[in-house]
Design a protein around this motif. Structure first.
Motif, short mmCIF file in Angstrom:
data_model
loop_
_atom_site.label_atom_id
_atom_site.label_comp_id
_atom_site.label_asym_id
_atom_site.label_seq_id
_atom_site.Cartn_x
_atom_site.Cartn_y
_atom_site.Cartn_z
N LEU A 7 -63.41 -13.64 -40.02
CA LEU A 7 -62.48 -13.94 -41.10
C LEU A 7 -63.20 -14.34 -42.38
N ILE A 8 -64.07 -15.33 -42.29
CA ILE A 8 -64.82 -15.79 -43.46
C ILE A 8 -66.24 -16.15 -43.02
N ASN A 9 -67.14 -16.13 -43.98
CA ASN A 9 -68.51 -16.55 -43.75
C ASN A 9 -68.72 -17.91 -44.41
N LEU A 10 -69.10 -18.88 -43.62
CA LEU A 10 -69.28 -20.22 -44.13
C LEU A 10 -70.76 -20.59 -44.19
N SER A 11 -71.12 -21.27 -45.26
CA SER A 11 -72.40 -21.96 -45.33
C SER A 11 -72.12 -23.36 -45.85
N PHE A 12 -73.07 -24.25 -45.67
CA PHE A 12 -72.84 -25.65 -46.02
C PHE A 12 -74.04 -26.22 -46.75
N ASP A 27 -75.41 -36.47 -36.08
CA ASP A 27 -73.97 -36.27 -35.87
C ASP A 27 -73.46 -35.12 -36.75
N LEU A 28 -73.88 -35.09 -38.01
CA LEU A 28 -73.44 -34.05 -38.93
C LEU A 28 -73.94 -32.68 -38.49
N LEU A 29 -75.20 -32.58 -38.14
CA LEU A 29 -75.78 -31.29 -37.74
C LEU A 29 -75.17 -30.79 -36.44
N THR A 30 -74.89 -31.70 -35.53
CA THR A 30 -74.26 -31.31 -34.27
C THR A 30 -72.89 -30.67 -34.53
N MET A 62 -84.19 -30.32 -38.65
CA MET A 62 -83.12 -29.37 -38.35
C MET A 62 -83.54 -28.28 -37.38
N GLN A 63 -84.84 -28.11 -37.17
CA GLN A 63 -85.31 -27.05 -36.28
C GLN A 63 -84.71 -27.17 -34.88
N ALA A 64 -84.45 -28.38 -34.43
CA ALA A 64 -83.92 -28.59 -33.08
C ALA A 64 -82.49 -28.12 -32.93
N TYR A 65 -81.79 -27.86 -34.05
CA TYR A 65 -80.37 -27.51 -33.99
C TYR A 65 -80.12 -26.01 -34.16
N ASN A 66 -81.19 -25.26 -34.35
CA ASN A 66 -81.08 -23.80 -34.50
C ASN A 66 -80.10 -23.42 -35.62
N LEU A 67 -80.15 -24.17 -36.70
CA LEU A 67 -79.32 -23.87 -37.86
C LEU A 67 -80.17 -23.15 -38.91
N PHE A 255 -69.82 -27.87 -50.03
CA PHE A 255 -70.62 -29.04 -50.34
C PHE A 255 -70.08 -30.20 -49.49
N THR A 256 -70.77 -30.54 -48.41
CA THR A 256 -70.24 -31.50 -47.43
C THR A 256 -70.34 -32.94 -47.90
N MET A 257 -71.25 -33.23 -48.83
CA MET A 257 -71.56 -34.61 -49.22
C MET A 257 -71.93 -35.45 -47.99
N ASN A 258 -72.45 -34.77 -46.97
CA ASN A 258 -72.87 -35.40 -45.71
C ASN A 258 -71.72 -36.08 -44.97
N GLN A 259 -70.49 -35.60 -45.18
CA GLN A 259 -69.32 -36.21 -44.56
C GLN A 259 -68.88 -35.39 -43.35
N PRO A 260 -68.98 -35.94 -42.13
CA PRO A 260 -68.54 -35.21 -40.94
C PRO A 260 -67.08 -34.77 -41.01
#
Length: 279
Positions: A7-12, A27-30, A62-67, A255-260
């Motif tokens: 449907l859409i492509n998201l990036s953050f 928590d945010l990366l998870t 971030m390498q551990a999260y495969n993002l 733009f998440t502003m680091n907010q879960p």
């Protein structure tokens, strides 16, 4: 129901605090991994202590999260030697996506007067790097046309795609998107939920970005009710994405502003879209 990617492509976008709160970042990366974003970009402020002590430290974490990771490179922050050192680190981390922006003129030692100068350097010295540019929706068609010439120059020097500055009024962005499409350029829409008077101040005065009066007034009226402001913000960004999707835009940079809670809401929004589309 699993989230679908068609449907859409998201990036953050996230940013390294100083110091970085590693538990909060985990928590945010998870949460972000569930959405399987196209990439997660790490913002870098000219005023940060050091690119190597902030952005690259977070990129390594971030390498551990495969993002998939994208790094922001504000041109006026760096010398050629800085860029070479950054690229050596990125090669070790297998990072190859970079958002090149001009940055602020803050008397940093630099060999780059603007983003185009850094695009040219990257194209010559790191031709396999995936470089991205920033675009800025303007209020008039004529201004967008002038801006388009700048984007075409950046494309000539290696820009693969363009992320827009945050915007809240769709019409100028849709006009720029159409002009870009006519030149085989794609716009990724930059969107940011806002909920507080402080964020309104930053958006309207510091960033000089137009904010719809209806959104501004609603947030100010309910500024002492955090839950209500969150609902107002969520409803606005839902409608903004829906309107842009109807116009053919499917790439969104949040733009998440680091907010879960921003990530959680986008997950629910996509789930609802999936349910409506694939019912």
């Amino acid at each position: 129901m699993p989230l679908r990617s068609s449907l859409i492509n998201l990036s953050f976008e996230i940013y390294p605090t100083d110091p970085i709160d590693w538990l909060a970042m985990h928590d945010l990366l998870t949460r972000l991994t569930v959405l399987k974003p196209k990439y997660v970009s790490i913002a870098y402020s000219n005023h940060a202590r050091s690119f190597f002590a902030t952005s690259l430290v977070l990129a390594n974490f971030m390498q551990a999260y495969n993002l998939p990771t994208m790094l922001h490179l504000p041109a006026t922050c760096f010398t050629r030697q800085d860029i070479d050192r950054i690229m050596a680190h990125c090669a070790q981390l297998k990072i190859n996506d970079f958002l090149i922006i001009s940055g602020d003129q803050n008397n940093h030692p630099t060999h780059f007067t603007d983003s185009l100068a850094l695009f040219k350097y990257m194209q010559t010295n790191y031709p396999t790097a995936h470089t991205y540019g920033a675009c800025h929706p303007q209020q008039t068609v004529a201004a967008n046309t002038r801006h388009l010439n700048t984007l075409l120059d950046k494309k000539k020097h290696g820009a693969h795609a363009f992320l827009s500055q945050v915007f809240f009024e769709n019409a100028p962005a849709l006009n720029l998107a159409q002009q870009m499409k006519n030149q085989q350029l794609a716009l990724t829409a930059g969107l940011m939920p806002i909920t507080t008077p402080e964020q309104i101040e930053i958006v309207t005065n510091k960033l000089q970005i137009a904010l719809p009066e209806s959104l501004k007034n609603a947030l100010l009226i309910h500024q002492n009710d955090a839950a209500r402001c969150q609902t107002i913000s969520n409803d606005f960004i839902d409608q903004q994405i829906t309107t842009l999707m109807q116009a053919g835009i499917t790439n969104f940079h949040i733009f998440t502003m680091n907010q879960p809670r921003v990530v959680d809401h986008l997950r629910q929004f996509i789930s609802n879209k999936d349910a409506a589309t694939y019912a």
